[in-house]
Structures are given as structure tokens and as C-alpha cells.
Design a protein around this motif. Structure first.
Motif, PDB file in Angstrom:
ATOM      1  N   GLY A  81     -21.801 -16.363  -6.456  1.00  0.00           N
ATOM      2  CA  GLY A  81     -21.440 -16.704  -7.823  1.00  0.00           C
ATOM      3  C   GLY A  81     -22.597 -17.079  -8.724  1.00  0.00           C
ATOM      4  N   LEU A  82     -23.829 -16.757  -8.318  1.00  0.00           N
ATOM      5  CA  LEU A  82     -24.986 -17.112  -9.140  1.00  0.00           C
ATOM      6  C   LEU A  82     -25.463 -15.969 -10.031  1.00  0.00           C
ATOM      7  CD1 LEU A  82     -27.122 -19.279  -6.683  1.00  0.00           C
ATOM      8  CD2 LEU A  82     -25.722 -20.048  -8.594  1.00  0.00           C
ATOM      9  N   VAL A  83     -25.113 -14.732  -9.676  1.00  0.00           N
ATOM     10  CA  VAL A  83     -25.410 -13.593 -10.548  1.00  0.00           C
ATOM     11  C   VAL A  83     -24.161 -12.730 -10.652  1.00  0.00           C
ATOM     12  CG1 VAL A  83     -27.853 -13.572  -9.872  1.00  0.00           C
ATOM     13  CG2 VAL A  83     -26.241 -12.039  -8.718  1.00  0.00           C
ATOM     14  N   VAL A  84     -24.128 -11.899 -11.686  1.00  0.00           N
ATOM     15  CA  VAL A  84     -23.016 -10.956 -11.856  1.00  0.00           C
ATOM     16  C   VAL A  84     -23.603  -9.566 -12.053  1.00  0.00           C
ATOM     17  CG1 VAL A  84     -21.332 -12.592 -12.762  1.00  0.00           C
ATOM     18  CG2 VAL A  84     -22.944 -11.500 -14.335  1.00  0.00           C
ATOM     19  N   GLY A  85     -22.957  -8.567 -11.453  1.00  0.00           N
ATOM     20  CA  GLY A  85     -23.417  -7.195 -11.590  1.00  0.00           C
ATOM     21  C   GLY A  85     -22.430  -6.361 -12.381  1.00  0.00           C
ATOM     22  N   GLN A  86     -22.952  -5.477 -13.214  1.00  0.00           N
ATOM     23  CA  GLN A  86     -22.110  -4.575 -14.004  1.00  0.00           C
ATOM     24  C   GLN A  86     -22.609  -3.151 -13.827  1.00  0.00           C
ATOM     25  OE1 GLN A  86     -22.564  -7.063 -17.776  1.00  0.00           O
ATOM     26  NE2 GLN A  86     -20.472  -6.301 -18.008  1.00  0.00           N
ATOM     27  N   ARG A  87     -21.674  -2.211 -13.667  1.00  0.00           N
ATOM     28  CA  ARG A  87     -22.032  -0.809 -13.502  1.00  0.00           C
ATOM     29  C   ARG A  87     -22.815  -0.308 -14.720  1.00  0.00           C
ATOM     30  NH1 ARG A  87     -19.427   3.337 -10.453  1.00  0.00           N
ATOM     31  NH2 ARG A  87     -17.802   1.840  -9.909  1.00  0.00           N
ATOM     32  N   ASN A  88     -23.895   0.377 -14.460  1.00  0.00           N
ATOM     33  CA  ASN A  88     -24.775   0.956 -15.488  1.00  0.00           C
ATOM     34  C   ASN A  88     -25.499  -0.094 -16.333  1.00  0.00           C
ATOM     35  OD1 ASN A  88     -23.920   3.583 -14.732  1.00  0.00           O
ATOM     36  ND2 ASN A  88     -22.147   3.429 -16.104  1.00  0.00           N
ATOM     37  N   VAL A  89     -25.372  -1.345 -15.967  1.00  0.00           N
ATOM     38  CA  VAL A  89     -26.057  -2.417 -16.701  1.00  0.00           C
ATOM     39  C   VAL A  89     -27.010  -3.165 -15.790  1.00  0.00           C
ATOM     40  CG1 VAL A  89     -25.765  -4.571 -17.983  1.00  0.00           C
ATOM     41  CG2 VAL A  89     -24.154  -2.683 -18.334  1.00  0.00           C
ATOM     42  N   GLY A  90     -26.577  -3.446 -14.581  1.00  0.00           N
ATOM     43  CA  GLY A  90     -27.404  -4.201 -13.640  1.00  0.00           C
ATOM     44  C   GLY A  90     -26.923  -5.630 -13.500  1.00  0.00           C
ATOM     45  N   TYR A  91     -27.811  -6.464 -13.042  1.00  0.00           N
ATOM     46  CA  TYR A  91     -27.452  -7.854 -12.764  1.00  0.00           C
ATOM     47  C   TYR A  91     -27.941  -8.795 -13.855  1.00  0.00           C
ATOM     48  CZ  TYR A  91     -26.193  -6.566  -7.975  1.00  0.00           C
ATOM     49  OH  TYR A  91     -25.603  -6.011  -6.868  1.00  0.00           O
ATOM     50  N   SER A  92     -27.178  -9.872 -14.029  1.00  0.00           N
ATOM     51  CA  SER A  92     -27.563 -10.963 -14.926  1.00  0.00           C
ATOM     52  C   SER A  92     -27.276 -12.277 -14.222  1.00  0.00           C
ATOM     53  CB  SER A  92     -26.767 -10.913 -16.237  1.00  0.00           C
ATOM     54  OG  SER A  92     -26.941  -9.699 -16.908  1.00  0.00           O
ATOM     55  N   VAL A  93     -28.025 -13.316 -14.609  1.00  0.00           N
ATOM     56  CA  VAL A  93     -27.701 -14.652 -14.121  1.00  0.00           C
ATOM     57  C   VAL A  93     -26.337 -15.022 -14.684  1.00  0.00           C
ATOM     58  CG1 VAL A  93     -28.385 -17.084 -14.104  1.00  0.00           C
ATOM     59  CG2 VAL A  93     -30.134 -15.291 -14.060  1.00  0.00           C
ATOM     60  N   VAL A  94     -25.522 -15.640 -13.864  1.00  0.00           N
ATOM     61  CA  VAL A  94     -24.176 -15.986 -14.301  1.00  0.00           C
ATOM     62  C   VAL A  94     -24.214 -16.919 -15.513  1.00  0.00           C
ATOM     63  CG1 VAL A  94     -23.908 -18.036 -12.818  1.00  0.00           C
ATOM     64  CG2 VAL A  94     -21.896 -16.691 -13.458  1.00  0.00           C
ATOM     65  N   ASP A  95     -23.283 -16.723 -16.414  1.00  0.00           N
ATOM     66  CA  ASP A  95     -23.153 -17.640 -17.539  1.00  0.00           C
ATOM     67  C   ASP A  95     -22.466 -18.910 -17.046  1.00  0.00           C
ATOM     68  OD1 ASP A  95     -23.258 -18.688 -20.035  1.00  0.00           O
ATOM     69  OD2 ASP A  95     -21.844 -17.292 -20.962  1.00  0.00           O
ATOM     70  N   VAL A  96     -22.583 -19.958 -17.807  1.00  0.00           N
ATOM     71  CA  VAL A  96     -21.952 -21.220 -17.426  1.00  0.00           C
ATOM     72  C   VAL A  96     -20.578 -21.294 -18.091  1.00  0.00           C
ATOM     73  CG1 VAL A  96     -22.125 -23.719 -17.454  1.00  0.00           C
ATOM     74  CG2 VAL A  96     -24.182 -22.346 -17.166  1.00  0.00           C
ATOM     75  N   ASP A  97     -19.544 -21.180 -17.280  1.00  0.00           N
ATOM     76  CA  ASP A  97     -18.161 -21.244 -17.754  1.00  0.00           C
ATOM     77  C   ASP A  97     -17.692 -22.690 -17.611  1.00  0.00           C
ATOM     78  OD1 ASP A  97     -15.495 -21.048 -18.299  1.00  0.00           O
ATOM     79  OD2 ASP A  97     -15.011 -19.648 -16.688  1.00  0.00           O
ATOM     80  N   LEU A  98     -17.771 -23.448 -18.710  1.00  0.00           N
ATOM     81  CA  LEU A  98     -17.504 -24.883 -18.642  1.00  0.00           C
ATOM     82  C   LEU A  98     -16.094 -25.239 -18.195  1.00  0.00           C
ATOM     83  CD1 LEU A  98     -19.499 -27.216 -19.098  1.00  0.00           C
ATOM     84  CD2 LEU A  98     -20.320 -25.041 -19.957  1.00  0.00           C
ATOM     85  N   PRO A  99     -15.047 -24.507 -18.607  1.00  0.00           N
ATOM     86  CA  PRO A  99     -13.715 -24.837 -18.068  1.00  0.00           C
ATOM     87  C   PRO A  99     -13.663 -24.748 -16.545  1.00  0.00           C
ATOM     88  CG  PRO A  99     -13.486 -23.495 -20.031  1.00  0.00           C
ATOM     89  CD  PRO A  99     -14.950 -23.502 -19.691  1.00  0.00           C
ATOM     90  N   THR A 100     -14.308 -23.718 -15.987  1.00  0.00           N
ATOM     91  CA  THR A 100     -14.355 -23.591 -14.532  1.00  0.00           C
ATOM     92  C   THR A 100     -15.181 -24.711 -13.918  1.00  0.00           C
ATOM     93  OG1 THR A 100     -14.118 -21.189 -14.627  1.00  0.00           O
ATOM     94  CG2 THR A 100     -15.076 -22.107 -12.617  1.00  0.00           C
ATOM     95  N   VAL A 101     -16.281 -25.063 -14.570  1.00  0.00           N
ATOM     96  CA  VAL A 101     -17.125 -26.156 -14.075  1.00  0.00           C
ATOM     97  C   VAL A 101     -16.336 -27.458 -14.024  1.00  0.00           C
ATOM     98  CG1 VAL A 101     -19.107 -27.628 -14.641  1.00  0.00           C
ATOM     99  CG2 VAL A 101     -19.311 -25.132 -14.778  1.00  0.00           C
TER     100      VAL A 101
END
Length: 253
Positions: A81-101
Motif C-alpha cells: 500500500g505504499l505505491v500505486v501502479g497504473q497501466r500505461n502510466v507507471g508507479y506513483s507514491v500513494v497519496d494520503v487518504d485521510l478518511p482511511t488514515v
């Protein structure tokens, strides 16, 4: 144990009698693990920021590795859950979703209170010594930061370590495992809490209160101190949300 076939005089050997193929496998595993740990540390230390796009070529060059171990590390970090991958875009550091936090912090509160209470009953003198050693490190760090910039990564490391040790003291494997899973998902948000919110003593007094209650084997005081500690994080997350909203507005996101 299965019989190992005779290697023959011509078999290439590595150090300690291992074959070259075994040496290579071990080396590959070492590179994979090192890449994973270094990349994870870059995210949790804030060197790679929330939502930052990750260029595989630049990261591979920066870490001195090929694309293969880097991609394996990114896939592992995506599962954590520290990075997210998207097709044709690549990986990014996960955003901080405060409600989930905030939801995770509610769960953390229950876990921390439970661990502190159980520790009061089962902790040994050796366990007390482990807690005291971390408190001493916290006190030394707090003194070293007086009037200077907060060492956020070090504060986070010690803050999470003391709670992990308290969980370990319970000897409850399920509690330890679930606590670790929750902390893994919270680390980035907790880092922002330290970086962005003015924590005058970096939580030292709150951790001292938890530790002293455990030393006294006072379940009520330990549970109360652990609960208040997480409640303060919940309050701070509201401030983090405000700052995130301001930054996003300023960048047009």
C-alpha cells in the motif's frame, strides 16, 4: 533428506563449496532485498513524496540496479500500500487518504490499548529494559532537537518501535501481526504528522506515560495513556488534512 547428485571435479564452486549458480541466486536475492528496503526507506523518510510519479529509469540509476529488481520492489510495495501502479502510466507514491488514515487510527487505538494492558500483566524485567532503552533514545533525540529542525524519520522510527516492542511483549502472534500491518499502512501519514504539525516534544511525554504505567503494571493507566496518544494523532490528522487541501489548491489539483 534427498540425495544430492555427485558434482564431479569439473563443477564450478563458489565460496564455501556453493556452486556458481547458487552464488548467483544468492546475489540476486540480496540485490532484490536491498532494492526493496532502500526504496521503501526513501518513501517512508519523505525523500519520495506522496503522489510523486516514480521514473523507473531514474530510480534504477539512483539505486544502482537494473529494472528487474526495481520492478519487483515496486510490486511488493504496491501490495503493502505504499505505491500505486497504473497501466500505461507507471508507479506513483500513494497519496494520503485521510478518511482511511482516520479509520486505521481507530483500529490502532484498540490494538495499542490492548497491547499496553496485556504488557502490564506479562512483561518481564528484560521487556522493561527494552522499553527503557527506547525511552532513553527518545529523550536523547528530544534534547538534540531543541532549537533545531526535527529529525522526522528518527522520531517516526522510535515512535513506532516502542509500540511494536509493547506488542511483542504480549507474545500474541495475531496481535503482533495485525499491529504491524496497520502500522505499515499508517507510516506515511504519521511522517506527515511529524513534518507538518508542531510537535514540541515529538510525543515524548505521551510515550513516557505509557511506559511508566506498564512499569507500574497499572492496566487502567496504561490503557488510558495509549488511548490518549492515538486521540492526539486523530486531532493532528485534521490539521494535516487542512494543509493537504491548501497544497492541492495551490497546485491546481
Amino acid at each position: 533428506m534427498p540425495h544430492r547428485p555427485y558434482q564431479g571435479c569439473g563443477s564450478a564452486k563458489g565460496t564455501g563449496g556453493a556452486t556458481m549458480a547458487e552464488d548467483k541466486t544468492g546475489s540476486d536475492q540480496s540485490v532484490r532485498q536491498k532494492t526493496y528496503k532502500e526504496l521503501k526507506a526513501m518513501i517512508l523518510s519523505g525523500r519520495l513524496r506522496p503522489s510523486e510519479r516514480l521514473s523507473e529509469s531514474r530510480l534504477a540509476e539512483r539505486l544502482g540496479v537494473s529494472r528487474t529488481p526495481l520492478r519487483e520492489a515496486l510490486m511488493k510495495l504496491e501490495k503493502e500500500g505504499l505505491v500505486v501502479g497504473q497501466r500505461n502510466v507507471g508507479y506513483s507514491v500513494v497519496d494520503v487518504d485521510l478518511p482511511t488514515v482516520r479509520n486505521l487510527l481507530v483500529v490502532r487505538q484498540v490494538l495499542d490499548v490492548c497491547a499496553a494492558e496485556i504488557a502490564c500483566d506479562v512483561a518481564t524485567e528484560e521487556d522493561f529494559a527494552r522499553i527503557r532503552a527506547i525511552i532513553e533514545e527518545m529523550e536523547a533525540l528530544n534534547l538534540s532537537m531543541a532549537g533545531s529542525r526535527v529529525d522526522a524519520a528518527r522520531v517516526l522510527d522510535l515512535g513506532l518501535r516502542i509500540h511494536r516492542v509493547i506488542a511483542e511483549i504480549t507474545r500474541n502472534d495475531v496481535l503482533i501481526r495485525v499491529t504491524e500491518q496497520v502500522y505499515e499502512q499508517l507510516q506515511l501519514a504519521l511522517l506527515l504528522e511529524i513534518l507538518w504539525i508542531d510537535l514540541k516534544d515529538a510525543g515524548l511525554e505521551e510515550h513516557q506515560a505509557i511506559a511508566n504505567a506498564i512499569f507500574a503494571r497499572d492496566r487502567v493507566a496504561a490503557g488510558t495513556a495509549a488511548r490518549l496518544h492515538v486521540e492526539h494523532s486523530l486531532e493532528n490528522m485534521a490539521k494535516v488534512q487542512e494543509l493537504l487541501d491548501l497544497r492541492r489548491a495551490a497546485s491546481g489539483l
